[in-house]
Design a protein around this motif. Structure first.
Motif, PDB file in Angstrom:
ATOM      1  N   TYR A  63       4.572  -5.057  -8.869  1.00 42.60           N
ATOM      2  CA  TYR A  63       3.957  -3.847  -9.413  1.00 42.60           C
ATOM      3  C   TYR A  63       2.824  -4.299 -10.317  1.00 42.60           C
ATOM      4  CZ  TYR A  63       7.950  -1.212  -7.709  1.00 42.60           C
ATOM      5  OH  TYR A  63       8.895  -0.638  -6.896  1.00 42.60           O
ATOM      6  N   ALA A 107       2.519   1.756  -3.327  1.00 43.73           N
ATOM      7  CA  ALA A 107       1.571   2.228  -4.344  1.00 43.73           C
ATOM      8  C   ALA A 107       1.397   3.740  -4.252  1.00 43.73           C
ATOM      9  CB  ALA A 107       0.224   1.523  -4.179  1.00 43.73           C
ATOM     10  N   THR A 108       1.269   4.252  -3.035  1.00 41.24           N
ATOM     11  CA  THR A 108       1.070   5.696  -2.888  1.00 41.24           C
ATOM     12  C   THR A 108       2.348   6.472  -3.177  1.00 41.24           C
ATOM     13  OG1 THR A 108       1.452   5.581  -0.506  1.00 41.24           O
ATOM     14  CG2 THR A 108      -0.830   5.471  -1.254  1.00 41.24           C
ATOM     15  N   SER A 109       3.496   5.946  -2.794  1.00 44.67           N
ATOM     16  CA  SER A 109       4.745   6.689  -3.017  1.00 44.67           C
ATOM     17  C   SER A 109       5.176   6.657  -4.478  1.00 44.67           C
ATOM     18  CB  SER A 109       5.859   6.157  -2.123  1.00 44.67           C
ATOM     19  OG  SER A 109       6.227   4.853  -2.503  1.00 44.67           O
ATOM     20  N   LYS A 110       4.939   5.566  -5.181  1.00 44.66           N
ATOM     21  CA  LYS A 110       5.328   5.451  -6.594  1.00 44.66           C
ATOM     22  C   LYS A 110       4.199   5.865  -7.543  1.00 44.66           C
ATOM     23  CE  LYS A 110       9.376   3.375  -5.990  1.00 44.66           C
ATOM     24  NZ  LYS A 110      10.633   3.829  -6.475  1.00 44.66           N
ATOM     25  N   GLN A 111       3.012   6.113  -6.967  1.00 45.93           N
ATOM     26  CA  GLN A 111       1.840   6.499  -7.760  1.00 45.93           C
ATOM     27  C   GLN A 111       1.537   5.484  -8.866  1.00 45.93           C
ATOM     28  OE1 GLN A 111      -0.297   9.470  -7.310  1.00 45.93           O
ATOM     29  NE2 GLN A 111       0.594   8.899  -5.357  1.00 45.93           N
ATOM     30  N   THR A 112       1.529   4.217  -8.469  1.00 45.74           N
ATOM     31  CA  THR A 112       1.244   3.134  -9.408  1.00 45.74           C
ATOM     32  C   THR A 112       0.552   1.999  -8.668  1.00 45.74           C
ATOM     33  OG1 THR A 112       2.188   1.700 -11.103  1.00 45.74           O
ATOM     34  CG2 THR A 112       3.472   1.969  -9.090  1.00 45.74           C
ATOM     35  N   GLN A 137       0.830  -1.208   0.000  1.00 41.09           N
ATOM     36  CA  GLN A 137       0.000   0.000   0.000  1.00 41.09           C
ATOM     37  C   GLN A 137       0.866   1.260   0.000  1.00 41.09           C
ATOM     38  OE1 GLN A 137      -2.140   0.942   3.579  1.00 41.09           O
ATOM     39  NE2 GLN A 137      -3.861   1.773   2.406  1.00 41.09           N
ATOM     40  N   ARG A 138       1.876   1.292   0.842  1.00 46.34           N
ATOM     41  CA  ARG A 138       2.733   2.483   0.913  1.00 46.34           C
ATOM     42  C   ARG A 138       3.537   2.670  -0.375  1.00 46.34           C
ATOM     43  NH1 ARG A 138       2.156   0.812   6.117  1.00 46.34           N
ATOM     44  NH2 ARG A 138       1.702   2.426   7.635  1.00 46.34           N
ATOM     45  N   ASP A 165      -4.363   0.860  -5.576  1.00 42.37           N
ATOM     46  CA  ASP A 165      -4.163   1.862  -6.614  1.00 42.37           C
ATOM     47  C   ASP A 165      -3.215   2.954  -6.098  1.00 42.37           C
ATOM     48  OD1 ASP A 165      -5.686   3.510  -4.954  1.00 42.37           O
ATOM     49  OD2 ASP A 165      -7.383   3.657  -6.320  1.00 42.37           O
ATOM     50  N   ALA A 166      -3.015   3.991  -6.879  1.00 39.85           N
ATOM     51  CA  ALA A 166      -2.059   5.045  -6.532  1.00 39.85           C
ATOM     52  C   ALA A 166      -2.459   5.830  -5.286  1.00 39.85           C
ATOM     53  CB  ALA A 166      -1.894   5.994  -7.712  1.00 39.85           C
ATOM     54  N   THR A 167      -3.710   5.702  -4.848  1.00 41.13           N
ATOM     55  CA  THR A 167      -4.142   6.382  -3.621  1.00 41.13           C
ATOM     56  C   THR A 167      -4.106   5.453  -2.411  1.00 41.13           C
ATOM     57  OG1 THR A 167      -6.477   5.860  -3.963  1.00 41.13           O
ATOM     58  CG2 THR A 167      -5.645   7.928  -4.920  1.00 41.13           C
TER      59      THR A 167
END
Length: 160
Positions: free
Chosen positions: A80, A59-64, A56-57, A119-121
């Motif tokens: 990924y 995803a948010t840090s890499k925006q993917t 989860q972290r 997701d990215a969020t």
């Protein structure tokens, strides 16, 4: 007349007390050493939770999209997520360059969700990255007759 020297050493009573105490300790400690399944299950559950939080972290840090994929009944890995699902590039361990893969100890199996994609969020979404999930994603850690659950809450992605 020569004076008598006092002999040093343990008395029979002291030796018996030590043997009795060691026997009691062995009777209490050995059964716990032989049955490590509860500790293994807790460790597996905590590792799965940690990998979900990492995904989860990331995803948010890499925006993917990032997925935790359950491969079979004993293995999970972090990848990924591509637009087509959770079959992208594996996440690599820093320093070693090998894929992050966790295999549960013997006697422990994993069931439930085949993957959890963020997701990215940081919200859990369907495999193709579309809709936010409406129900929690659940991964079960099973040890014989006992099971513990790791769930990812919809909308927030909170792992508990």
């Amino acid at each position: 007349m020569t004076p008598r020297r006092r002999q040093a050493g343990f008395t029979v009573v002291e030796l018996i007390v030590v043997i009795v105490v060691l026997g009691i300790l062995a009777g209490v400690a050995l059964p716990r050493l032989n049955n490590s399944a509860p500790e293994d299950a807790l460790g597996t559950r905590d590792t799965v939770k940690g990998l979900l939080r990492l995904a989860q972290r990331l995803a948010t840090s890499k925006q993917t999209g990032v997925c935790l994929v359950r491969a079979g009944a004993t293995t999970v890995r972090v990848v990924y997520g591509t637009a087509g699902g959770c079959n992208g590039t594996p996440l690599l361990e820093p320093g070693t360059g090998s894929a992050i893969v966790f295999t549960a100890p013997g006697g422990i199996t994993l069931s439930g969700a085949a993957f959890v994609r963020f997701d990215a969020t940081g919200r859990p979404v369907s495999a193709n990255g579309g809709a936010v999930l409406a129900v929690p994603s659940v991964i079960n850690v099973n040890t014989g007759g006992t099971a513990s659950t790791v769930s990812v809450q919809p909308q927030t992605g909170f792992v508990n």
